[in-house]
Design an enzyme around this catalytic site. Structure first.
Site, short mmCIF file in Angstrom:
data_model
loop_
_atom_site.label_atom_id
_atom_site.label_comp_id
_atom_site.label_asym_id
_atom_site.label_seq_id
_atom_site.Cartn_x
_atom_site.Cartn_y
_atom_site.Cartn_z
N TYR A 213 -5.91 4.94 -1.06
CA TYR A 213 -7.36 4.73 -0.94
C TYR A 213 -7.74 4.23 0.45
CZ TYR A 213 -7.25 -0.41 -1.13
OH TYR A 213 -7.07 -1.73 -0.84
N ASN B 207 -20.34 0.74 10.75
CA ASN B 207 -21.22 1.44 11.70
C ASN B 207 -20.51 2.37 12.68
OD1 ASN B 207 -24.01 1.55 11.84
ND2 ASN B 207 -24.18 -0.63 12.25
N GLU C 14 -32.16 0.84 14.09
CA GLU C 14 -30.71 1.03 14.09
C GLU C 14 -30.21 1.30 15.51
OE1 GLU C 14 -27.04 3.81 13.22
OE2 GLU C 14 -29.00 4.45 13.92
N TRP D 26 0.82 -1.21 0.00
CA TRP D 26 0.00 0.00 0.00
C TRP D 26 0.86 1.27 0.00
CZ3 TRP D 26 -1.58 -4.50 2.21
CH2 TRP D 26 -2.87 -4.95 1.92
N HIS E 149 -13.58 -0.24 0.68
CA HIS E 149 -12.89 -1.49 1.01
C HIS E 149 -13.70 -2.63 0.42
CE1 HIS E 149 -10.57 -4.56 2.82
NE2 HIS E 149 -11.48 -4.91 3.72
N CYS F 21 -6.98 -4.49 -1.71
CA CYS F 21 -8.20 -5.17 -1.27
C CYS F 21 -8.99 -5.81 -2.40
CB CYS F 21 -9.07 -4.23 -0.44
SG CYS F 21 -9.86 -2.90 -1.37
N ASP G 180 -13.04 -12.03 4.50
CA ASP G 180 -12.14 -10.98 4.01
C ASP G 180 -10.71 -11.48 4.04
OD1 ASP G 180 -10.87 -8.65 3.32
OD2 ASP G 180 -11.84 -7.39 4.84
N ASP H 10 -18.81 5.78 14.36
CA ASP H 10 -18.99 7.23 14.37
C ASP H 10 -17.64 7.90 14.22
OD1 ASP H 10 -21.66 6.83 14.81
OD2 ASP H 10 -21.59 7.29 16.95
N GLU I 130 -30.11 4.87 8.99
CA GLU I 130 -29.46 5.66 10.04
C GLU I 130 -30.49 6.47 10.83
OE1 GLU I 130 -26.48 5.61 11.03
OE2 GLU I 130 -25.22 4.84 9.41
#
Length: 730
Positions: free
Chosen positions: A567, A443, A497, A286, A380, A321, A403, A445, A492
């Site tokens: 990225y 998810n 949620e 990367w 991603h 990725c 992944d 913040d 959201e």
């Protein structure tokens, strides 16, 4: 008793009076199977020729024959029989004389690995009977003619997936006679999404055609405000790819007895796809330097990568990725596990999975790069694999996140998943594997905070909607985009949620603001900015808008920082600094433009022409800080592909690739790649220079192997310009 004597006694009397066998974790290794297994002394005059003998075995393994047609394996370029578990297949046995059911007795033996054991599922005796039970091993004679019989064979719906060796054993009064080892009768058994008894059963035919049988796809990249796509050749049916995929499980040392379980296979494969701790398939890079390897953007598909690894047994350089996800998708579809590539825009990489990305500001409102460790990836890519989850409560089967990109360790290795998408959506992150990490990716913040001189931490802003902004995959039957955001999270701010977040907190994920912090958001003034879409090499502008909702006059000191970023959100360099003062009149909006010149960014640009702009403004009268960040990607030119001549199987045609250099500089050491499953294997051509504004034309002759619609995929790569793609459906 001496220690030596004690050891000798333990060797004579092993645990449970059984000899311990070495681990059986290689499909490639074999044991010697005796052609004769005598019961005792052989009487004088015994002649094996007097008994039933196998003269030949017909496997019906050609693509047009019944087995590969019924098992949806006719596209594999393999001379061997390939079938799916839990489904009938046919073979024919020719004997030296007519078979006599009353006196002749024979059975089939399927073996896998070096130390076959019946209780491990690696030695399977298949008896010939009158009835077949669905999803259980068995064989039945369906036709007899002269010296030949035709058998209908049912395999177990939960049997090991891999390459089995076939023997036919004949019983005589004095011993068992077996056929000699014959690789022509080797049988590959794969997962079966068409069988209701298989754990990977998928009940929609169009989905099976897309997620199992489609050997080309589309991977989305770019930015949430400027979505880009590129074609990718999965090539799961190409020659030697099936053997390469089975080798990956050998490399991961997955016990053969566990290779019927898609959960175990996905778990070990997510580790072996990357090379971080086990010399796996792809070495990641990367840092924009790809010495002695291929730039990640240059790959057009998985086939070259898997075949190179299968041949060299050394990690292939380099991947990011989407490369890990593309190769992982090939592996899964090749084995028969339904799979798709997912792109999550604004993907959080939160080291401690606390659902909070902390961006620390200094006294002037600029991001403090020394204390800010979390990052936001423009996008991603990961995979989803379809399977039931008998190890979890009912309701958490279906799509599972897996992944192969090495981000964080799980159980001591760089891997991730399988994690139930349904569990992630509802916050049930206590269920294995790695659900908290994936939950944080979609998810988290963003918390903007700064430290005051008193030591108090002041939170300036909390952005609850930026992360996991959009989650997409390729649509079924086309190249368009399918929004699956709602499969990962509720809308959201909705009650559902909030409940999912509270559930995640209950299961141990911390989503809280440190107690020693103060949060007084600025409410009088709103700030936003937009980045003009632009083509690589051109100037563009950033437009900043303030809205003063109060009846007060305010002045603001505004700072714009423009950064060249990978990225993954990691900054390479700051190429633009611009500070200016603005006056905000009561109940009004004000707009300001900042021009970004190509001369400011071209020399520093990275692979994906990706920028990150950070704008902060201090309201001088109140001391409050407004902060906002956005990523943007420049438009990169494309390759144009066209064909000459009819696209007919077995007839030569021409493929022409064209590219015009849009930059004001000469491109040097340019590599073009072109491939298309069933049309042509990957071809490369190097060009020393492409002058500014000049057009390159490359013509390739090829002969399609199969009729029908196929896709051609091309890429251009050089140090000054990457991520240049083109595709064409013939």
């Amino acid at each position: 008793m001496s220690e030596t004597t004690s050891t000798k006694k333990e060797e004579k009397l092993p645990l449970n009076w059984r000899r311990a066998l070495p681990s059986n974790n290689s499909n490639a290794e074999e044991n010697l199977v005796p052609e004769r297994e005598v019961f005792g002394l052989i009487p004088r005059g015994f002649n094996p020729e007097d008994y039933l003998r196998v003269a030949d075995i017909h496997m019906f393994k050609e693509p047009h024959e019944i087995n590969k047609q019924q098992h949806h394996t006719d596209q594999y370029y393999s001379p061997k029989l390939i079938v799916r578990r839990g489904q009938l297949f046919q073979i024919q046995i020719d004997f030296n004389r007519p078979y006599k059911p009353g006196t002749d007795k024979f059975w089939l033996e399927y073996l896998i690995g070096r130390y076959p054991q019946q209780n491990k599922g690696t030695y399977i005796p298949v008896l010939v009977g009158d009835e077949l039970n669905p999803g259980e091993w068995g064989a039945k004679i369906t036709h007899k003619e002269n010296n030949s019989i035709r058998l209908s064979i049912m395999s177990s719906a939960s049997c090991i997936v891999g390459k089995f060796r076939l023997y036919v054993a004949v019983w005589t009064p004095f011993g068992i006679l077996r056929t000699v080892r014959n690789s022509e009768t080797d049988t590959y058994i794969l997962f079966n999404p068409w069988s209701q008894q298989d754990t990977v059963f998928l009940d929609d035919e169009k989905e099976r055609e897309e997620y199992v049988l489609n050997d080309v796809g589309v991977i989305f990249h770019g930015d949430v405000n400027d979505i880009k796509l590129r074609s990718w050749s999965y090539g799961q049916f190409e020659e030697n790819i099936l053997d390469a995929c089975l080798f990956l499980m050998d490399k991961a040392e997955l016990e053969l007895s566990g290779r019927g379980n898609p959960v175990k296979i996905c778990r070990v494969a997510s580790a072996v796809i990357n090379s971080r701790d086990d010399s796996g398939v792809i070495a990641g890079s990367w840092d924009n330097t790809y010495t002695y390897g291929v730039a990640p953007s240059a790959w057009t598909g998985s086939v070259d990568i898997l075949l190179e690894y299968y041949s060299s047994k050394q990690p292939v350089r380099y991947g990011q990725c989407w490369v890990f996800a593309g190769v992982f998708n090939t592996f899964l579809r090749c084995l028969g596990i339904p799979a798709r590539v997912i792109t999550n825009y604004s993907s959080a990489h939160d080291n401690n999975a606390n659902l909070q990305l902390d961006l620390f500001l200094d006294e002037e409102g600029k991001v403090d790069t020394k204390t800010t460790k979390d990052s936001i990836w423009n996008y991603h890519c990961w995979n989803e694999a379809w399977m039931s989850r008998p190890d979890l409560p009912v309701g958490f089967g279906g799509w599972q996140v897996v992944d192969g990109t090495p981000q964080e360790t799980s159980d001591g290795m760089y891997r991730c998943g399988p994690a139930s998408v349904q569990a992630i959506k509802h916050g049930h992150i206590c269920f294995q594997f790695d659900a908290p990490f994936v939950f944080a990716e979609v998810n988290s913040d963003i918390v903007y905070s700064r430290m005051e001189k008193s030591g108090a931490q002041v939170i300036e802003k909390i952005d609850m909607t930026h992360i996991g902004k959009l989650i997409v995959t390729k649509e079924i039957g086309g190249d368009g985009m399918m929004d699956i955001t709602e499969e990962y999270k509720f809308q959201e701010g909705s009650d559902e949620e909030r409940l999912a977040l509270e559930t995640a907190v209950m299961y141990g994920v911390k989503k809280q603001i440190t107690q020693d912090t103060v949060y007084h958001p600025q409410t009088d003034v709103d700030m936003d900015f937009q980045v003009q879409k632009a083509i690589l090499g051109s100037d563009f502008k950033v437009t900043i808008t303030f809205k003063n909702k109060s009846h007060n006059y305010y002045s603001a000191t505004t700072y714009l920082s423009g950064n060249i970023v990978f990225y993954t959100g990691v900054m390479k360099s700051e190429f633009k600094k611009h500070t200016f003062s603005v006056t905000l009149e009561p109940s009004s909006s004000s707009t300001f433009d900042v021009v970004i010149k190509s001369s400011e960014y071209l020399s520093e640009l990275l692979d994906q022409a990706s920028f990150h702009f950070f704008v902060t403004a201090r309201i001088n009268e109140t001391g409050k800080i407004l902060a906002m960040q956005k990523a943007t990607v420049l438009e990169i030119p494309t390759l144009h592909i066209k064909t000459q001549g009819e696209t007919v199987a077995g007839r030569e045609m021409s493929v022409i690739v064209e590219f015009t250099n849009p930059l004001k500089q000469t491109l040097e050491n340019v590599t073009l790649r072109l491939e298309g499953p069933s049309v042509l294997r990957t071809m490369k051509k190097d060009f020393r220079q492409i002058p500014a504004n000049s057009t390159l034309i490359w013509e390739v002759k090829c002969t399609p192997k199969r009729p029908g619609l196929r896709k051609l995929i091309a890429s251009l790569n050089c140090d000054a310009l990457r991520h240049v793609y083109g595709s064409f459906s013939t």
